[in-house]
Each structure stands twice: as structure tokens, then as C-alpha cells.
Design an enzyme around this catalytic site. Structure first.
Site, short mmCIF file in Angstrom:
data_model
loop_
_atom_site.label_atom_id
_atom_site.label_comp_id
_atom_site.label_asym_id
_atom_site.label_seq_id
_atom_site.Cartn_x
_atom_site.Cartn_y
_atom_site.Cartn_z
N GLU A 32 -26.80 -5.55 22.88
CA GLU A 32 -27.11 -4.40 22.01
C GLU A 32 -28.60 -4.12 22.12
O GLU A 32 -29.03 -2.96 22.08
CB GLU A 32 -26.72 -4.75 20.56
N SER A 50 -28.74 -8.10 15.81
CA SER A 50 -27.69 -8.57 16.72
C SER A 50 -28.11 -8.39 18.16
O SER A 50 -28.51 -7.29 18.56
CB SER A 50 -26.39 -7.80 16.48
N ARG A 83 -23.08 1.99 18.64
CA ARG A 83 -24.48 1.74 19.01
C ARG A 83 -24.95 2.60 20.18
O ARG A 83 -25.73 2.17 21.03
CB ARG A 83 -24.73 0.26 19.34
C1 LIG Z 1 -33.03 -8.15 10.82
C2 LIG Z 1 -32.40 -7.01 11.61
C3 LIG Z 1 -31.16 -6.52 11.21
C4 LIG Z 1 -30.58 -5.47 11.93
N1 LIG Z 1 -29.37 -5.00 11.49
C5 LIG Z 1 -28.81 -3.97 12.17
C6 LIG Z 1 -27.54 -3.42 11.71
O1 LIG Z 1 -26.95 -3.87 10.73
N2 LIG Z 1 -27.03 -2.39 12.42
C7 LIG Z 1 -27.64 -1.86 13.51
O2 LIG Z 1 -27.12 -0.91 14.07
N3 LIG Z 1 -28.82 -2.36 13.93
C8 LIG Z 1 -29.42 -3.38 13.32
N4 LIG Z 1 -30.61 -3.88 13.75
C9 LIG Z 1 -31.21 -3.35 14.99
C10 LIG Z 1 -32.24 -2.21 14.78
O3 LIG Z 1 -32.86 -2.32 13.52
C11 LIG Z 1 -31.60 -0.84 14.91
O4 LIG Z 1 -31.04 -0.65 16.19
C12 LIG Z 1 -32.61 0.28 14.65
O5 LIG Z 1 -31.92 1.50 14.51
C13 LIG Z 1 -33.65 0.43 15.76
O6 LIG Z 1 -34.64 1.31 15.28
P1 LIG Z 1 -36.15 1.25 15.74
O7 LIG Z 1 -36.83 2.40 15.12
O8 LIG Z 1 -36.75 -0.08 15.48
O9 LIG Z 1 -35.99 1.49 17.30
P2 LIG Z 1 -36.64 0.67 18.50
O10 LIG Z 1 -36.12 -0.72 18.48
O11 LIG Z 1 -38.11 0.86 18.50
O12 LIG Z 1 -36.00 1.44 19.73
C14 LIG Z 1 -34.60 1.35 19.99
C15 LIG Z 1 -34.22 2.44 21.00
O13 LIG Z 1 -34.33 3.70 20.38
C16 LIG Z 1 -35.28 4.53 21.08
N5 LIG Z 1 -36.01 5.28 20.08
C17 LIG Z 1 -36.66 4.82 18.97
N6 LIG Z 1 -37.18 5.83 18.27
C18 LIG Z 1 -36.88 6.96 18.93
C19 LIG Z 1 -37.15 8.35 18.72
N7 LIG Z 1 -37.83 8.79 17.66
N8 LIG Z 1 -36.70 9.24 19.64
C20 LIG Z 1 -35.99 8.82 20.72
N9 LIG Z 1 -35.70 7.53 20.98
C21 LIG Z 1 -36.14 6.61 20.09
C22 LIG Z 1 -36.15 3.57 21.88
O14 LIG Z 1 -36.66 4.19 23.03
C23 LIG Z 1 -35.15 2.47 22.22
O15 LIG Z 1 -34.36 2.83 23.33
C24 LIG Z 1 -31.23 -4.93 13.06
C25 LIG Z 1 -32.48 -5.44 13.45
C26 LIG Z 1 -33.06 -6.47 12.73
C27 LIG Z 1 -34.40 -7.00 13.15
#
Ligand SMILES: Cc1cc2nc3c(=O)[nH]c(=O)nc-3n(C[C@H](O)[C@H](O)[C@H](O)COP(=O)(O)OP(=O)(O)OC[C@H]3O[C@@H](n4cnc5c(N)ncnc54)[C@H](O)[C@@H]3O)c2cc1C
Length: 301
Positions: A295, A225, A176
């Protein structure tokens, strides 16, 4: 941000800005405060332009994807939040097994494309509700696979506003986490995928979806998580062993279905969620000696 700066932002972004934006609508937890300015950015020149402007004006900024790993504090975000859209959220090119997409592309769209093209590799992201940029930054993973293993190269705009390309082999990906500079914006990603068969790719995606539906509380706002799994163990088991399933503070509850999920039962404040995180951390430490690491990323004042 003063009125002059707000007018300048409106002009640079052709009105694609929301001031005093309710960040609960941009986070899957549906909680948290407001951001001074939420900026929607459609292409690379706009991205470098807006970052140059924000840096010159000493305005704080950060990028988000779908907010699926974020908790915005109730006090909200001072400064600008950038969201990638348009060209920066589309699949732009396929060359053999190499697929290039914008950092704002949703995992859902990526998976749909992979099924259609019969490209295999990213099925593990089915049901991870974020963007590809967020998945790279967080090295999102599931079922033993991680985003970092599929990166050929990425395009970033650094915190100082310069666009650069980084080879996947030069980036350190761990659980992560990635070694990409925290405040840089991942605007483009080239994935190296494998030739597959459309039906088989679809089957794996559907299997992953149904496993998630069975084990995760997808009917309530959450952010996946909350804690990282400690080495050799599972955060969910530790929280469950501490008897915290169903435990509530205000509108936030430790999910009775999956103890490593906190759900918003309707009116949770970010402070409820933060308090619940602290209770879980303290109780697990007392009961097992293990200190859980979050996380999810907490942002805001
Ligand atoms: C129901 C559910 C299930 C999930 N299951 C998993 C799983 O199985 N495995 C897992 O790893 N995660 C899981 N997650 C967590 C999450 O979906 C992941 O971490 C996902 O990759 C976050 O992406 P996001 O675009 O929503 O980022 P955000 O939550 O918007 O941001 C997360 C971080 O990334 C940075 N960021 C986002 N986009 C960019 C970009 N373009 N450039 C630079 N930095 C950026 C942000 O600044 C922040 O620090 C889950 C979440 C939910 C709600």
C-alpha cells in the site's frame, strides 16, 4: 539541478525552498534520503508557475502531503518535491453541506472543522495522519468508508501544468486507488458532507481515535499499513501467521502490536524497511500462496 535553476526556483517561490532537504523529516517513517529541492507552495498561480518552470527545465517533480504513506529511498529524490501550504492548505469555503479546502489541508484540521461545524462524514479519517490531497489520491479509508465517496469535485494541476476541475462522479475510486493522473497535483477539494450534531461527530471521532490507539503502534515512526489487504483477508493476519511479529532488519521492525505495520526503532534505513517488506512478502507467499501488494509508495532513485 544546476545553480542557475536553483536561483530561478528561489526567485519564483520567494525563498520558500529547501535545497538538499532531509526527507526523513517529511515522512512519518522518519527514514530515507534527501531531495534536491523541497518547494513550499502557497497559492495556485505559484503552483502553475513552478510546474511550468520545472517542465521547461526538464526537472523531475512530485507532490507529497504529510509523507504518511511514503518510503523515500536512501538514495533520495532527484528533482523537486512540492508541498502545498497557505491558501492551498486551508478551508476556503462552506456552502451548505459543501466544504472546499486545499489539497494540503491536514486531516486533523479537517476533522476539527467538521466537529466545530457539526458536519458528518469524514470521521473515519480521524487518526489517518495525512492531508486531504493525499487522502483523495490514495482513496484513504477506514471502517468501511472511503474518501472517494465524499468528493463533489476537485481542482488539479495536470502534469503539463494546466489547472482543471474534475467532477467526483467522473473519477474512479477503488481500494487505496483513484483514477486521477498520477503526476497531477490535487490543489482543491470540494467535499459533500452531511448535517450532523457536533457532539455526535466528536464522539465518533474520539471512538475512532481510541480504537487506533489500542491497535496501532503510534508511539513509533511508521507509515500505517504497509500492505493492502488481499481480497477477503487481512495482511496483518497473514504476516502474523508467518511468525514475523517483532522480526527486525537493522532499525526496522514488524510491529509486535500490529503485523501490517513496520516501525522505525530509531535508526532504520529505507533499505532496512525495503528488505523487511521483501521478507514479509516472500514468507507470506510461501506459507499461504498469497502475494501481498504494497500500500505504501516507494519514491526516489
Ligand atoms: C498511523 C497511520 C495510520 C494510517 N491509517 C490509515 C488508514 O486507516 N487508512 C488509509 O487509507 N491510510 C492510512 N494511513 C496511510 C496514510 O495516512 C494515507 O494514505 C494518507 O491518505 C496519505 O496522505 P499524505 O498526505 O500523507 O500523502 P503522502 O504519503 O505524502 O503521499 C501519498 C501519495 O499521494 C500523493 N499525493 C499527496 N498529496 C497529493 C496532492 N495534493 N496531489 C496529488 N498527489 C498527492 C503522493 O505523491 C503519493 O503518491 C495511515 C498512516 C499512518 C502513519
Amino acid at each position: 539541478m544546476d545553480n542557475k535553476q536553483m536561483s530561478a526556483l528561489l526567485e519564483i517561490l520567494n525563498d520558500s525552498v529547501i535545497f538538499d532537504a532531509d526527507m526523513a523529516s517529511y515522512s512519518t517513517l522518519r527514514a530515507g534520503g534527501r531531495a534536491e529541492a523541497l518547494c513550499f507552495i502557497n497559492n495556485l498561480p505559484l503552483l502553475t508557475g513552478v510546474i511550468g518552470f520545472l517542465n521547461r527545465e526538464s526537472i523531475n517533480w512530485m507532490t507529497i502531503g504529510k509523507g504518511s504513506n511514503l518510503l523515500v529511498t536512501d538514495q533520495g529524490i532527484k528533482g523537486a518535491v512540492l508541498i502545498l501550504k497557505g491558501e492551498l492548505a486551508a478551508i476556503s469555503r462552506r456552502s451548505g453541506n459543501l466544504v472546499t479546502a486545499g489539497g494540503g489541508l491536514s486531516n486533523r484540521e479537517l476533522i476539527k472543522y467538521c466537529i466545530h461545524e457539526g458536519l458528518s462524514g469524514m470521521e473515519f479519517l480521524a487518526g489517518v495522519p495525512g492531508t486531504l490531497g493525499g487522502a483523495v489520491m490514495m482513496n484513504a479509508g477506514a471502517y468501511g468508508e472511503e474518501t472517494g465517496s465524499f468528493i463533489e469535485k476537485i481542482g488539479v494541476v495536470t502534469s503539463s501544468g494546466n489547472a482543471e476541475e474534475l467532477a467526483g462522479s467522473g473519477i474512479n475510486f477503488s481500494y487505496r486507488k483513484s483514477s486521477i493522473e498520477e503526476r497531477s497535483v490535487i490543489y482543491s477539494i470540494t467535499l459533500k458532507l452531511k448535517n450532523g450534531e457536533r457532539g455526535q461527530v466528536r464522539e465518533r471521532v474520539e471512538k475512532n481515535w481510541s480504537m487506533r490507539r489500542e491497535s496501532q503502534p503510534l508511539d513509533m515512526p511508521n507509515c500505517g499499513s504497509v500492505f493492502k489487504n488481499p481480497p477477503g483477508g487481512y495482511a496483518a493476519r497473514l504476516i502474523e501467521s508467518s511468525g514475523l511479529k517483532g522480526f527486525k532488519i537493522g532499525g526496522a521492525m514488524i510491529s509486535p502490536k500490529h503485523a501490517n505495520f513496520i516501525v522505525n526503532t530509531g535508526d532504520a534505513k529505507a533499505s532496512d524497511i525495503l528488505a523487511l517488506i521483501e521478507v514479509a512478502r516472500k514468507r507470506v507467499k510461501e506459507d499461504s500462496g498469497i502475494l501481498l501488494e504494497t500500500e505504501i509508495r516507494v519514491v526516489g532513485q
